[in-house]
Design a protein around this motif. Sequence first.
Motif, mmCIF file in Angstrom:
data_model
loop_
_atom_site.group_PDB
_atom_site.id
_atom_site.type_symbol
_atom_site.label_atom_id
_atom_site.label_comp_id
_atom_site.label_asym_id
_atom_site.label_seq_id
_atom_site.Cartn_x
_atom_site.Cartn_y
_atom_site.Cartn_z
ATOM 1 N N UNK A 41 52.904 -25.139 -69.702
ATOM 2 C CA UNK A 41 51.633 -24.796 -70.331
ATOM 3 C C UNK A 41 51.115 -25.994 -71.116
ATOM 4 N N UNK A 42 49.925 -26.460 -70.754
ATOM 5 C CA UNK A 42 49.281 -27.533 -71.508
ATOM 6 C C UNK A 42 48.567 -26.892 -72.703
ATOM 7 N N UNK A 43 49.155 -27.054 -73.866
ATOM 8 C CA UNK A 43 48.608 -26.454 -75.084
ATOM 9 C C UNK A 43 47.308 -27.133 -75.523
ATOM 10 N N UNK A 44 46.979 -28.249 -74.889
ATOM 11 C CA UNK A 44 45.772 -29.003 -75.200
ATOM 12 C C UNK A 44 44.728 -28.790 -74.100
ATOM 13 N N UNK A 45 44.572 -27.546 -73.665
ATOM 14 C CA UNK A 45 43.656 -27.250 -72.561
ATOM 15 C C UNK A 45 42.198 -27.444 -72.999
ATOM 16 N N UNK A 46 41.316 -27.518 -72.009
ATOM 17 C CA UNK A 46 39.892 -27.756 -72.276
ATOM 18 C C UNK A 46 39.272 -26.677 -73.156
ATOM 19 N N UNK A 47 39.641 -25.437 -72.914
ATOM 20 C CA UNK A 47 39.076 -24.312 -73.657
ATOM 21 C C UNK A 47 40.211 -23.600 -74.397
ATOM 22 N N UNK A 48 40.473 -23.988 -75.652
ATOM 23 C CA UNK A 48 41.608 -23.418 -76.381
ATOM 24 C C UNK A 48 41.578 -21.891 -76.494
ATOM 25 N N UNK A 49 40.394 -21.302 -76.519
ATOM 26 C CA UNK A 49 40.309 -19.837 -76.614
ATOM 27 C C UNK A 49 40.874 -19.168 -75.359
ATOM 28 N N UNK A 50 40.868 -19.894 -74.234
ATOM 29 C CA UNK A 50 41.360 -19.348 -72.966
ATOM 30 C C UNK A 50 42.872 -19.528 -72.797
ATOM 31 N N UNK A 51 43.519 -20.201 -73.730
ATOM 32 C CA UNK A 51 44.946 -20.511 -73.605
ATOM 33 C C UNK A 51 45.813 -19.276 -73.338
ATOM 34 N N UNK A 52 45.652 -18.180 -74.069
ATOM 35 C CA UNK A 52 46.487 -17.001 -73.739
ATOM 36 C C UNK A 52 46.292 -16.528 -72.298
ATOM 37 N N UNK A 53 45.048 -16.548 -71.819
ATOM 38 C CA UNK A 53 44.793 -16.126 -70.448
ATOM 39 C C UNK A 53 45.501 -17.049 -69.465
ATOM 40 N N UNK A 54 45.490 -18.346 -69.754
ATOM 41 C CA UNK A 54 46.162 -19.319 -68.890
ATOM 42 C C UNK A 54 47.666 -19.038 -68.855
ATOM 43 N N UNK A 55 48.247 -18.776 -70.009
ATOM 44 C CA UNK A 55 49.676 -18.460 -70.057
ATOM 45 C C UNK A 55 49.963 -17.216 -69.216
ATOM 46 N N UNK A 56 49.161 -16.183 -69.400
ATOM 47 C CA UNK A 56 49.334 -14.961 -68.612
ATOM 48 C C UNK A 56 49.149 -15.206 -67.124
ATOM 49 N N UNK A 57 48.218 -16.063 -66.782
ATOM 50 C CA UNK A 57 47.966 -16.403 -65.377
ATOM 51 C C UNK A 57 49.199 -17.052 -64.748
ATOM 52 N N UNK A 58 49.790 -18.006 -65.460
ATOM 53 C CA UNK A 58 50.977 -18.679 -64.921
ATOM 54 C C UNK A 58 52.149 -17.698 -64.824
ATOM 55 N N UNK A 59 52.297 -16.838 -65.794
ATOM 56 C CA UNK A 59 53.303 -15.771 -65.713
ATOM 57 C C UNK A 59 53.031 -14.910 -64.474
ATOM 58 N N UNK A 60 51.755 -14.643 -64.218
ATOM 59 C CA UNK A 60 51.361 -13.836 -63.071
ATOM 60 C C UNK A 60 51.852 -14.410 -61.757
ATOM 61 N N UNK A 61 51.781 -15.730 -61.610
ATOM 62 C CA UNK A 61 52.283 -16.334 -60.372
ATOM 63 C C UNK A 61 53.763 -16.014 -60.169
ATOM 64 N N UNK A 62 54.526 -16.077 -61.239
ATOM 65 C CA UNK A 62 55.968 -15.788 -61.131
ATOM 66 C C UNK A 62 56.179 -14.304 -60.830
ATOM 67 N N UNK A 63 55.517 -13.447 -61.592
ATOM 68 C CA UNK A 63 55.698 -11.999 -61.438
ATOM 69 C C UNK A 63 55.219 -11.511 -60.065
#
Length: 135
Positions: A41-63
Amino acid sequence: MNDLISYLLNYAFDHGISYSLVYEDPDYPSAAFPEKRFIVINMNCKNPKELPFIIGHEIGHIMNGDDGLQFYCDTVSTSVEHHADLKSLKVIFDYAALQYDSFNEPIQFMQQYGIPYRMLNDTAKLFRDNDDLFF
């Protein structure tokens, strides 16, 4: 947002997913390595407000059992990417319900939790299917 990020990282850990948090250039995408059950997870993403969604998205790929290296992209929507988005939306929705957050409509929820606009129809459907939780 920090509580939600902690929740998501604990969710990953509870589901056998390890992670690395990095601080790279904002253009450096977060990624999932499904075969290794590992996300970056790049904690320095372009849109910091979207960071939780990005984390969930990456979890989604695994799940979801996706194959191969998966990079987060906020513009491309393949079936695999959309299903990872849906998993993220559902995990964040469940978190909101656990917090007893109440929202009158999907856009308010999306703004509060940094859900990208491309998820509007899916969020509206999730609200319709679960209207007893928020009204």
